[in-house]
Design an enzyme around this catalytic site. Structure first.
Site, PDB file in Angstrom:
ATOM      1  N   LYS A   1      -5.077  25.374  -1.153  1.00 23.08           N
ATOM      2  CA  LYS A   1      -5.221  24.076  -0.466  1.00 23.08           C
ATOM      3  C   LYS A   1      -6.282  24.182   0.631  1.00 23.08           C
ATOM      4  O   LYS A   1      -6.659  25.295   1.041  1.00 23.08           O
ATOM      5  CB  LYS A   1      -3.868  23.671   0.132  1.00 23.08           C
ATOM      6  CG  LYS A   1      -3.340  24.639   1.177  1.00 23.08           C
ATOM      7  CD  LYS A   1      -1.895  24.308   1.578  1.00 23.08           C
ATOM      8  CE  LYS A   1      -1.358  25.312   2.578  1.00 23.08           C
ATOM      9  NZ  LYS A   1       0.080  25.079   2.865  1.00 23.08           N
TER      10      LYS A   1
ATOM     11  N   TYR B   1     -21.532  24.785  30.633  1.00 21.53           N
ATOM     12  CA  TYR B   1     -20.997  23.550  31.208  1.00 21.53           C
ATOM     13  C   TYR B   1     -19.900  23.840  32.230  1.00 21.53           C
ATOM     14  O   TYR B   1     -19.115  24.794  32.073  1.00 21.53           O
ATOM     15  CB  TYR B   1     -20.400  22.677  30.100  1.00 21.53           C
ATOM     16  CG  TYR B   1     -21.443  22.038  29.200  1.00 21.53           C
ATOM     17  CD1 TYR B   1     -22.479  21.267  29.722  1.00 21.53           C
ATOM     18  CD2 TYR B   1     -21.376  22.205  27.829  1.00 21.53           C
ATOM     19  CE1 TYR B   1     -23.420  20.668  28.892  1.00 21.53           C
ATOM     20  CE2 TYR B   1     -22.303  21.613  26.981  1.00 21.53           C
ATOM     21  CZ  TYR B   1     -23.331  20.845  27.523  1.00 21.53           C
ATOM     22  OH  TYR B   1     -24.248  20.264  26.688  1.00 21.53           O
TER      23      TYR B   1
HETATM   24  C1  LIG Z   1       0.618  26.455   2.786  1.00 18.04           C
HETATM   25  C2  LIG Z   1       1.837  26.752   1.991  1.00 18.04           C
HETATM   26  C3  LIG Z   1       2.030  28.030   1.422  1.00 18.04           C
HETATM   27  C4  LIG Z   1       1.148  29.218   1.748  1.00 18.04           C
HETATM   28  O1  LIG Z   1       1.514  29.665   3.030  1.00 18.04           O
HETATM   29  P1  LIG Z   1       0.914  31.020   3.681  1.00 18.04           P
HETATM   30  O2  LIG Z   1       1.730  31.206   4.902  1.00 18.04           O
HETATM   31  O3  LIG Z   1      -0.524  30.729   3.973  1.00 18.04           O
HETATM   32  O4  LIG Z   1       1.069  32.099   2.684  1.00 18.04           O
HETATM   33  C5  LIG Z   1       3.108  28.219   0.571  1.00 18.04           C
HETATM   34  N1  LIG Z   1       3.969  27.212   0.314  1.00 18.04           N
HETATM   35  C6  LIG Z   1       3.841  25.976   0.862  1.00 18.04           C
HETATM   36  C7  LIG Z   1       4.844  24.933   0.566  1.00 18.04           C
HETATM   37  C8  LIG Z   1       2.777  25.713   1.733  1.00 18.04           C
HETATM   38  O5  LIG Z   1       2.677  24.510   2.302  1.00 18.04           O
END
Ligand SMILES: *Cc1c(COP(=O)(O)O)cnc(C)c1O
Length: 346
Positions: free
Chosen positions: A34, A242
């Site tokens: 994702k 800044y």
């Molecule tokens: C993002 C996500 C993962 C992966 O999580 P990590 O901690 O990056 O391994 C797995 N399952 C779900 C439902 C997620 O939203």
């Protein structure tokens, strides 16, 4: 051509992490790609992971899944974690995506769209997406995955992990023959009874966490580097950047580096930020600005055109994240589109 700021992605290290997670858990690894594979580039990462044997991937949104379907072709199974809602049904169908349904309205929407292969999510304590165990649907045609997600997978001593695991084990009995998936990256390191039939790691594939520090078996994958644009003397009493964010107490040398918050270098680094430059970890001086940041290079041999590492093999991503009061996930996904991705091992 090297770019002023560059995100290098080592696909060979990604492949090693994939096989490490297979070895640690003893079950198939279904990579979570994702958010453009946590900013590293979903197409390049998923293609390499397919070459390593991955056949099932997770994305968060139907749109991400559709783009991946185009890139990967018809073979892999693609699950969409936020399920079937809004306008998604048409896209899910058109791109042969499997929604992970998480509430009765989504079950209905998917059935009305014609149904077909899909997953369901059971909420075992995170109180995010998913059915409460007592509200979990009966087994139905097309159900190919039942999953749940840990709230504290990165804290091995947290007793809630086992409570969630046991709740999940109780519910999945209702779905004989359906693939059971429970563990994210952190969960992969909690022991064999957390693995079930397939694991869903994200951040560990990309070289981050669990536990806010990479496990020693996990190799760094991403490196954010940037070029020195100018090296200047700063006199005692002068300020840098800044709002007079840093005031020199003594004469210093400062390197102005081509990476700012518009590249994803979080402004929240503040006074604890540091980079790897000329063989040392050196502090950032003052505020991060949109396009540049400034590093203390006093006493170092540094020239215009040299590259510094904001995170990578020398400046571990979890250390960099901790300096900004955040986690590696946010650091990776913060790298913006202005920064080209360069792949090793494509
Ligand atoms: C993002 C996500 C993962 C992966 O999580 P990590 O901690 O990056 O391994 C797995 N399952 C779900 C439902 C997620 O939203």
């Amino acid at each position: 051509m090297p770019s002023p700021a560059l995100l290098s992605v080592d696909l060979n290290a990604l492949a090693r992490n994939f096989h490490t997670l297979e070895a640690v858990t003893g079950v198939p690894v279904h990579p979570v790609v994702k958010a453009d594979a946590y900013g590293l580039g979903a197409e390049a990462c998923a293609k390499r992971l397919m070459a390593e044997g991955a056949r099932t991937f997770f994305v968060a949104r139907a749109g991400e899944g559709a783009a991946l379907r185009t890139a990967l072709g018809p073979e892999p199974v693609l699950y969409v974690l936020d399920g079937c809602h809004g306008e998604a049904a048409g896209l899910l169908k058109a791109a042969d995506l499997r929604p992970v349904l998480n509430q009765p309205a989504q079950m209905k929407a998917w059935a009305e769209a014609g149904g077909g292969a899909c997953g369901i999510q059971i909420d075992t304590g995170l109180n995010r997406l998913g059915f409460r165990p007592e509200d979990a649907p009966e087994a139905f045609d097309g159900l190919s995955l039942v999953m749940s997600h840990l709230a504290c997978g990165d804290e091995p001593d947290q007793p809630m992990n086992r409570r969630q695991r046991d709740r999940f084990a109780g519910v999945v009995e209702r779905y004989p023959g359906v693939t059971r998936s429970f563990a994210n990256s952190g969960g992969c390191f909690l022991g064999p009874d957390f693995a079930f039939d397939a694991v869903r790691p994200g951040v560990c594939l990309y070289g981050g966490g669990p536990e806010g520090r990479p496990d020693e078996r996990i190799a760094p994958v991403a490196a954010l580097t940037a070029e020195v644009l100018l090296v200047r003397d700063v006199r005692a009493g002068e300020s840098v950047g800044y709002s007079r964010g840093f005031v020199a107490e003594r004469p210093m040398r400062a390197a102005v580096v081509a990476a700012g918050y518009a590249d994803g270098v979080l402004r929240a680094y503040g006074p604890r930020g540091a980079v790897w430059v000329a063989g040392e970890t050196r502090p950032l001086l003052g505020r991060i600005s949109m396009d540049v940041c400034t590093v203390d290079v006093t006493g170092l041999e540094v020239a215009v055109g040299d590259r510094v590492e904001l995170f990578g093999a020398h400046r571990p991503i979890d250390a960099a994240a901790a300096a900004a009061g955040t986690i590696s996930y946010e650091l990776l996904t913060a790298v913006t589109v202005r920064v080209p991705r360069a792949y090793v091992g494509q």
